[in-house]
Motif scaffolding. Structure first.
Motif, short mmCIF file in Angstrom:
data_model
loop_
_atom_site.label_atom_id
_atom_site.label_comp_id
_atom_site.label_asym_id
_atom_site.label_seq_id
_atom_site.Cartn_x
_atom_site.Cartn_y
_atom_site.Cartn_z
N ALA A 256 1.76 15.40 12.66
CA ALA A 256 0.40 15.44 13.03
C ALA A 256 0.30 13.73 13.41
O ALA A 256 -1.14 13.64 13.74
N GLN A 257 1.23 13.15 13.21
CA GLN A 257 0.94 11.64 13.59
C GLN A 257 -0.31 10.98 12.81
O GLN A 257 -1.03 10.29 13.22
N GLN A 258 -0.29 11.29 11.46
CA GLN A 258 -1.39 10.84 10.52
C GLN A 258 -0.91 10.07 9.15
O GLN A 258 0.44 10.66 8.92
N ALA A 259 -1.56 9.55 8.68
CA ALA A 259 -1.28 8.78 7.36
C ALA A 259 -2.58 8.83 6.81
O ALA A 259 -3.55 8.53 6.96
N ARG A 260 -2.26 9.11 5.25
CA ARG A 260 -3.45 9.40 4.22
C ARG A 260 -3.05 8.06 3.16
O ARG A 260 -2.08 8.21 2.47
N CYS A 261 -4.04 7.38 3.00
CA CYS A 261 -3.95 6.34 1.95
C CYS A 261 -4.18 6.77 0.61
O CYS A 261 -5.09 7.40 0.55
N LEU A 262 -3.05 6.48 -0.23
CA LEU A 262 -3.16 6.72 -1.56
C LEU A 262 -3.56 5.39 -2.49
O LEU A 262 -4.41 5.60 -3.43
N ALA A 263 -3.17 4.34 -1.96
CA ALA A 263 -3.69 3.04 -2.71
C ALA A 263 -3.34 1.82 -1.50
O ALA A 263 -2.35 1.86 -0.98
N ALA A 264 -4.30 1.17 -1.49
CA ALA A 264 -4.38 -0.15 -0.74
C ALA A 264 -5.12 -1.25 -1.44
O ALA A 264 -6.40 -0.95 -1.98
N LYS A 265 -5.00 -2.51 -1.01
CA LYS A 265 -5.75 -3.72 -1.68
C LYS A 265 -7.08 -3.70 -0.98
O LYS A 265 -7.99 -3.70 -1.76
N SER B 239 0.87 -1.22 0.06
CA SER B 239 -0.09 -0.11 0.06
C SER B 239 0.83 1.22 0.08
O SER B 239 2.05 1.29 0.27
N ILE B 240 0.51 2.38 -0.46
CA ILE B 240 0.90 3.61 -0.83
C ILE B 240 0.09 4.69 0.13
O ILE B 240 -0.71 4.81 0.21
N TRP B 241 1.25 5.58 1.02
CA TRP B 241 0.71 6.36 2.01
C TRP B 241 1.30 7.75 1.87
O TRP B 241 2.49 7.79 1.68
N LEU B 242 0.83 8.67 2.40
CA LEU B 242 1.56 10.01 2.76
C LEU B 242 1.41 10.14 4.11
O LEU B 242 0.41 10.11 4.90
N ILE B 243 2.85 10.33 4.74
CA ILE B 243 2.78 10.18 6.06
C ILE B 243 3.11 11.66 6.62
O ILE B 243 4.04 12.31 6.14
N ASP B 244 2.26 12.16 7.65
CA ASP B 244 2.58 13.38 8.44
C ASP B 244 2.95 13.25 9.61
O ASP B 244 2.28 12.93 10.75
N LYS B 245 4.34 13.07 10.13
CA LYS B 245 4.88 12.90 11.35
C LYS B 245 4.56 13.80 12.43
O LYS B 245 4.22 13.33 13.44
N ALA C 268 8.76 2.04 -9.52
CA ALA C 268 8.84 2.01 -8.31
C ALA C 268 7.48 1.36 -7.59
O ALA C 268 7.54 1.08 -6.41
N LEU C 269 6.66 1.28 -8.49
CA LEU C 269 5.38 0.33 -8.23
C LEU C 269 5.58 -1.10 -7.93
O LEU C 269 6.47 -1.56 -8.87
N THR C 270 4.72 -1.90 -7.21
CA THR C 270 4.67 -3.20 -7.50
C THR C 270 4.20 -3.74 -8.77
O THR C 270 3.62 -3.08 -9.15
N LEU C 271 4.51 -5.03 -9.20
CA LEU C 271 3.95 -5.50 -10.45
C LEU C 271 2.43 -5.45 -10.23
O LEU C 271 1.84 -4.91 -11.36
N GLU C 272 2.02 -5.79 -9.27
CA GLU C 272 0.50 -5.79 -9.05
C GLU C 272 -0.08 -4.29 -9.22
O GLU C 272 -1.11 -4.09 -9.89
N GLN D 3 5.64 -3.37 -21.89
CA GLN D 3 6.82 -3.97 -22.28
C GLN D 3 7.82 -3.77 -20.79
O GLN D 3 8.67 -4.84 -20.56
N LEU D 4 7.53 -2.45 -20.23
CA LEU D 4 8.39 -2.39 -19.00
C LEU D 4 8.02 -3.20 -17.66
O LEU D 4 8.77 -3.97 -17.25
N MET D 5 6.71 -3.78 -17.80
CA MET D 5 6.14 -4.56 -16.85
C MET D 5 6.61 -6.04 -17.01
O MET D 5 7.13 -6.46 -16.21
N ALA D 6 6.79 -6.44 -18.15
CA ALA D 6 7.15 -7.50 -18.70
C ALA D 6 8.66 -7.74 -18.45
O ALA D 6 9.17 -8.82 -17.89
#
Length: 143
Positions: free
Chosen positions: A26-35, A18-24, A125-129, A85-88
């Motif tokens: 404020a001790q918060q995390a904002r989800c950008l992408a998760a399963k 999963s991909i997140w934006l972390i604000d240390k 930088a992304l996972t294959l999925e 092609q990049l993914m393959a």
């Protein structure tokens, strides 16, 4: 300061990748992408994520316009085949079956940046999925 991360290891399996934006501050995390379990743009306390390992992702900030209204157009100037092609090539590298052309293709496109949920991220930088998800969501046959 906000830091972009991708969770690489966690006791919670649905957080891995999963991909997140972390604000240390404020001790918060904002989800950008998760399963699953979390939705895009959902903000949670860092404590809710538990212990995890991550890698940092580049984050580009944008200034907002000084007026309201208007429209936004996002134009993709890229062929679907390039990303496929990049993914393959990356799949072959991870499987140990890559050749020099695969390594050259990945190196030539190392700076290829795409937009995910309004934030820029390097495609490699992304996972294959996540790469497969970007390809299926981005390219359509017609409007």
């Amino acid at each position: 300061m906000v830091t972009g991360i991708q969770i690489t290891q966690s006791a919670t399996a649905s957080l891995v990748g999963s991909i997140w934006l972390i604000d240390k501050q404020a001790q918060q995390a904002r989800c950008l992408a998760a399963k699953d379990q979390y939705e895009a743009d959902q903000t949670v306390s860092l404590d809710q994520l538990g212990e995890f390992e991550y890698r940092e992702l580049p984050v580009e900030g944008q200034t907002t316009a000084g007026r309201e209204g208007g429209q936004h157009l996002n134009v993709n100037v890229l062929k679907r085949e390039v990303l496929e092609q990049l993914m393959a090539a990356r799949e072959r590298v991870e499987a140990g079956a890559a050749n020099d052309d695969d390594h050259a293709l990945i190196a030539d496109n190392a700076q290829l940046t795409i937009r995910v949920s309004g934030y820029a991220v390097r495609f490699n930088a992304l996972t294959l999925e996540q790469q497969k998800d970007v390809i299926t969501r981005t390219f359509t046959q017609s409007m």
